[in-house]
Design a protein around this motif. Structure first.
Motif, PDB file in Angstrom:
ATOM      1  N   MET A 154       1.150  -1.279   0.072  1.00  0.00           N
ATOM      2  CA  MET A 154       0.282  -0.106   0.082  1.00  0.00           C
ATOM      3  C   MET A 154       1.045   1.311  -0.126  1.00  0.00           C
ATOM      4  SD  MET A 154      -2.796   0.993   2.849  1.00  0.00           S
ATOM      5  CE  MET A 154      -3.145   2.746   2.876  1.00  0.00           C
ATOM      6  N   ALA A 155       0.471   2.471  -0.414  1.00  0.00           N
ATOM      7  CA  ALA A 155       1.120   3.580  -0.508  1.00  0.00           C
ATOM      8  C   ALA A 155       0.223   4.571  -0.025  1.00  0.00           C
ATOM      9  CB  ALA A 155       1.586   4.005  -1.999  1.00  0.00           C
ATOM     10  N   GLY A 156       0.743   5.549   0.100  1.00  0.00           N
ATOM     11  CA  GLY A 156       0.067   6.966   0.870  1.00  0.00           C
ATOM     12  C   GLY A 156       0.031   8.009  -0.231  1.00  0.00           C
ATOM     13  N   HIS A 157      -1.216   8.756  -0.005  1.00  0.00           N
ATOM     14  CA  HIS A 157      -1.338   9.749  -0.933  1.00  0.00           C
ATOM     15  C   HIS A 157      -2.126  11.019  -0.246  1.00  0.00           C
ATOM     16  CE1 HIS A 157      -2.418  11.664  -4.580  1.00  0.00           C
ATOM     17  NE2 HIS A 157      -3.777  12.053  -4.231  1.00  0.00           N
ATOM     18  N   THR A 158      -1.542  12.314  -0.288  1.00  0.00           N
ATOM     19  CA  THR A 158      -2.187  13.462   0.146  1.00  0.00           C
ATOM     20  C   THR A 158      -2.546  14.188  -0.939  1.00  0.00           C
ATOM     21  OG1 THR A 158      -0.582  14.755   0.912  1.00  0.00           O
ATOM     22  CG2 THR A 158      -1.242  12.969   2.411  1.00  0.00           C
ATOM     23  N   ASP A 159      -3.581  15.164  -0.815  1.00  0.00           N
ATOM     24  CA  ASP A 159      -3.786  16.140  -1.764  1.00  0.00           C
ATOM     25  C   ASP A 159      -4.746  17.209  -0.968  1.00  0.00           C
ATOM     26  OD1 ASP A 159      -4.691  17.764  -3.857  1.00  0.00           O
ATOM     27  OD2 ASP A 159      -5.218  16.066  -5.013  1.00  0.00           O
ATOM     28  N   ASN A 160      -3.996  18.339  -0.657  1.00  0.00           N
ATOM     29  CA  ASN A 160      -4.401  19.618   0.139  1.00  0.00           C
ATOM     30  C   ASN A 160      -4.144  20.784  -0.575  1.00  0.00           C
ATOM     31  OD1 ASN A 160      -5.206  18.240   2.687  1.00  0.00           O
ATOM     32  ND2 ASN A 160      -3.118  17.371   2.284  1.00  0.00           N
ATOM     33  N   ALA A 161      -5.012  21.868  -0.294  1.00  0.00           N
ATOM     34  CA  ALA A 161      -4.854  23.021  -0.905  1.00  0.00           C
ATOM     35  C   ALA A 161      -5.540  24.026  -0.316  1.00  0.00           C
ATOM     36  CB  ALA A 161      -5.573  23.173  -2.513  1.00  0.00           C
ATOM     37  N   VAL A 162      -4.999  25.403  -0.148  1.00  0.00           N
ATOM     38  CA  VAL A 162      -5.421  26.608   0.269  1.00  0.00           C
ATOM     39  C   VAL A 162      -5.519  27.905  -0.649  1.00  0.00           C
ATOM     40  CG1 VAL A 162      -2.888  27.234   0.997  1.00  0.00           C
ATOM     41  CG2 VAL A 162      -4.872  28.154   2.259  1.00  0.00           C
ATOM     42  N   VAL A 163      -6.317  28.564  -0.361  1.00  0.00           N
ATOM     43  CA  VAL A 163      -6.408  29.846  -1.341  1.00  0.00           C
ATOM     44  C   VAL A 163      -5.894  31.074  -0.572  1.00  0.00           C
ATOM     45  CG1 VAL A 163      -7.948  31.546  -2.670  1.00  0.00           C
ATOM     46  CG2 VAL A 163      -8.404  29.008  -2.498  1.00  0.00           C
ATOM     47  N   ILE A 164      -4.735  31.656  -1.231  1.00  0.00           N
ATOM     48  CA  ILE A 164      -3.822  32.582  -0.726  1.00  0.00           C
ATOM     49  C   ILE A 164      -4.456  34.026  -1.613  1.00  0.00           C
ATOM     50  CG2 ILE A 164      -1.655  33.531  -0.141  1.00  0.00           C
ATOM     51  CD1 ILE A 164      -0.766  30.721  -0.286  1.00  0.00           C
ATOM     52  N   ASP A 165      -4.820  35.005  -0.691  1.00  0.00           N
ATOM     53  CA  ASP A 165      -5.403  36.199  -1.296  1.00  0.00           C
ATOM     54  C   ASP A 165      -4.103  37.095  -1.637  1.00  0.00           C
ATOM     55  OD1 ASP A 165      -6.829  38.524  -2.209  1.00  0.00           O
ATOM     56  OD2 ASP A 165      -7.546  39.048  -0.201  1.00  0.00           O
ATOM     57  N   LEU A 225       5.806   4.948  11.585  1.00  0.00           N
ATOM     58  CA  LEU A 225       4.513   4.986  11.238  1.00  0.00           C
ATOM     59  C   LEU A 225       4.320   4.190   9.959  1.00  0.00           C
ATOM     60  CD1 LEU A 225       3.542   8.769  11.407  1.00  0.00           C
ATOM     61  CD2 LEU A 225       2.881   7.079  13.117  1.00  0.00           C
ATOM     62  N   ASP A 226       2.972   3.601   9.567  1.00  0.00           N
ATOM     63  CA  ASP A 226       2.875   2.795   8.246  1.00  0.00           C
ATOM     64  C   ASP A 226       2.157   3.871   7.506  1.00  0.00           C
ATOM     65  OD1 ASP A 226       0.094   3.372   9.178  1.00  0.00           O
ATOM     66  OD2 ASP A 226      -0.494   1.275   9.643  1.00  0.00           O
ATOM     67  N   ASP A 227       1.944   3.642   6.302  1.00  0.00           N
ATOM     68  CA  ASP A 227       1.380   4.448   5.274  1.00  0.00           C
ATOM     69  C   ASP A 227       0.003   5.293   5.742  1.00  0.00           C
ATOM     70  OD1 ASP A 227       3.332   3.483   3.678  1.00  0.00           O
ATOM     71  OD2 ASP A 227       2.041   1.839   2.512  1.00  0.00           O
ATOM     72  N   ALA A 228      -0.727   4.487   6.168  1.00  0.00           N
ATOM     73  CA  ALA A 228      -1.899   5.297   6.715  1.00  0.00           C
ATOM     74  C   ALA A 228      -1.786   6.386   7.868  1.00  0.00           C
ATOM     75  CB  ALA A 228      -2.992   4.125   7.056  1.00  0.00           C
ATOM     76  N   ARG A 253      -1.881  24.329  -4.104  1.00  0.00           N
ATOM     77  CA  ARG A 253      -2.026  22.727  -3.878  1.00  0.00           C
ATOM     78  C   ARG A 253      -0.849  22.025  -3.761  1.00  0.00           C
ATOM     79  NH1 ARG A 253      -3.637  18.707  -8.549  1.00  0.00           N
ATOM     80  NH2 ARG A 253      -4.392  17.091  -7.542  1.00  0.00           N
ATOM     81  N   TRP A 254      -0.957  21.048  -2.881  1.00  0.00           N
ATOM     82  CA  TRP A 254       0.254  20.227  -2.611  1.00  0.00           C
ATOM     83  C   TRP A 254      -0.287  18.724  -2.707  1.00  0.00           C
ATOM     84  CZ3 TRP A 254       2.192  22.470   2.785  1.00  0.00           C
ATOM     85  CH2 TRP A 254       2.868  23.451   2.617  1.00  0.00           C
ATOM     86  N   VAL A 255       0.612  18.019  -3.466  1.00  0.00           N
ATOM     87  CA  VAL A 255       0.029  16.539  -3.415  1.00  0.00           C
ATOM     88  C   VAL A 255       1.297  15.800  -3.006  1.00  0.00           C
ATOM     89  CG1 VAL A 255      -0.535  14.615  -5.235  1.00  0.00           C
ATOM     90  CG2 VAL A 255      -1.503  16.820  -5.705  1.00  0.00           C
ATOM     91  N   GLN A 256       1.315  14.834  -2.306  1.00  0.00           N
ATOM     92  CA  GLN A 256       2.250  14.198  -1.604  1.00  0.00           C
ATOM     93  C   GLN A 256       2.076  12.363  -2.066  1.00  0.00           C
ATOM     94  OE1 GLN A 256       4.212  15.848   2.018  1.00  0.00           O
ATOM     95  NE2 GLN A 256       2.122  16.180   2.083  1.00  0.00           N
ATOM     96  N   ASP A 257       2.967  11.739  -2.639  1.00  0.00           N
ATOM     97  CA  ASP A 257       2.910  10.346  -2.712  1.00  0.00           C
ATOM     98  C   ASP A 257       3.919   9.812  -2.276  1.00  0.00           C
ATOM     99  OD1 ASP A 257       0.416   9.978  -4.583  1.00  0.00           O
ATOM    100  OD2 ASP A 257       1.334  11.117  -5.802  1.00  0.00           O
ATOM    101  N   PHE A 258       3.851   8.690  -1.633  1.00  0.00           N
ATOM    102  CA  PHE A 258       4.744   7.986  -0.664  1.00  0.00           C
ATOM    103  C   PHE A 258       4.631   6.798  -0.374  1.00  0.00           C
ATOM    104  CE2 PHE A 258       1.839   9.977   2.126  1.00  0.00           C
ATOM    105  CZ  PHE A 258       1.623   8.918   3.253  1.00  0.00           C
ATOM    106  N   GLU A 259       5.643   5.915   0.321  1.00  0.00           N
ATOM    107  CA  GLU A 259       5.378   4.523   0.694  1.00  0.00           C
ATOM    108  C   GLU A 259       6.534   4.677   1.960  1.00  0.00           C
ATOM    109  OE1 GLU A 259       5.345   0.156  -0.261  1.00  0.00           O
ATOM    110  OE2 GLU A 259       5.594   1.512  -2.134  1.00  0.00           O
ATOM    111  N   MET A 260       6.081   4.069   3.227  1.00  0.00           N
ATOM    112  CA  MET A 260       6.873   4.297   4.341  1.00  0.00           C
ATOM    113  C   MET A 260       7.778   2.662   4.195  1.00  0.00           C
ATOM    114  SD  MET A 260       5.991   6.654   5.726  1.00  0.00           S
ATOM    115  CE  MET A 260       7.105   6.751   7.117  1.00  0.00           C
ATOM    116  N   LYS A 261       8.997   2.745   4.877  1.00  0.00           N
ATOM    117  CA  LYS A 261       9.876   1.615   4.733  1.00  0.00           C
ATOM    118  C   LYS A 261       9.300   0.577   6.105  1.00  0.00           C
ATOM    119  CE  LYS A 261      14.171   3.667   3.333  1.00  0.00           C
ATOM    120  NZ  LYS A 261      15.582   4.115   3.713  1.00  0.00           N
TER     121      LYS A 261
END
Length: 156
Positions: A1-12, A121-124, A108-116
């Motif tokens: 299994m791998a981990g994935h995050t997708d987060n964003a913020v609007v900056i004025d 911590l595990d992926d989740a 927007r930041w997207v991070q894809d990873f897998e833990m050793k």
């Protein structure tokens, strides 16, 4: 299994200012609350940057540090990065995207990873930690960049 995050913020703030302030790696300890040090090790001919990040000591006094490579593309307003020294990760890849939207710039930041195996911590678990911390860091960046925009910080 791998981990994935997708987060964003609007900056004025103007796109150029958001881009410049968030891509100034040496200033990251003032922009992010988690980084104690950010050192550029090499600026390569292709425009990519090799740099070391160090976190503030954790609750056990350990300082986590790693080297990453980062390539910013102003034509597409995107950045691709990956950890060169992976540490507890098998791999960690990041993608930043800057999009003009109503009210400013969507960062927007997207991070894809897998833990050793054997990582703290595990992926989740890491996915949960990254999602929680990213919200904190993006809010800080939003506040700091918007404050700079209000002060009329020039784009160099």
């Amino acid at each position: 299994m791998a981990g994935h995050t997708d987060n964003a913020v609007v900056i004025d703030a103007p796109l150029e200012l958001v881009w410049e302030l968030t891509n100034d790696i040496e200033s990251w300890p003032r922009l992010f609350s988690e980084y104690a040090e950010a050192t550029v090790l090499d600026r390569r001919p292709d425009g990519s940057v090799l740099f070391r990040l160090s976190l503030h000591p954790d609750e056990n006094g350990k300082v986590w540090s790693w080297v990453s490579a980062r390539a910013a593309d102003r034509e597409t307003w995107t950045v691709r990065s990956h950890r060169v020294e992976t540490g507890v990760f098998k791999y960690m890849s990041l993608f930043w995207e800057y999009t003009p939207v109503e009210g400013g710039v969507r960062l927007r930041w997207v991070q894809d990873f897998e833990m050793k195996p054997g990582a703290p911590l595990d992926d989740a678990g890491m996915q949960e930690r990254l999602n929680r911390n990213t919200a904190v860091q993006q809010q800080l960046i939003k506040e700091k960049v918007e404050a700079a925009a209000r002060r009329g910080v020039p784009v160099s």
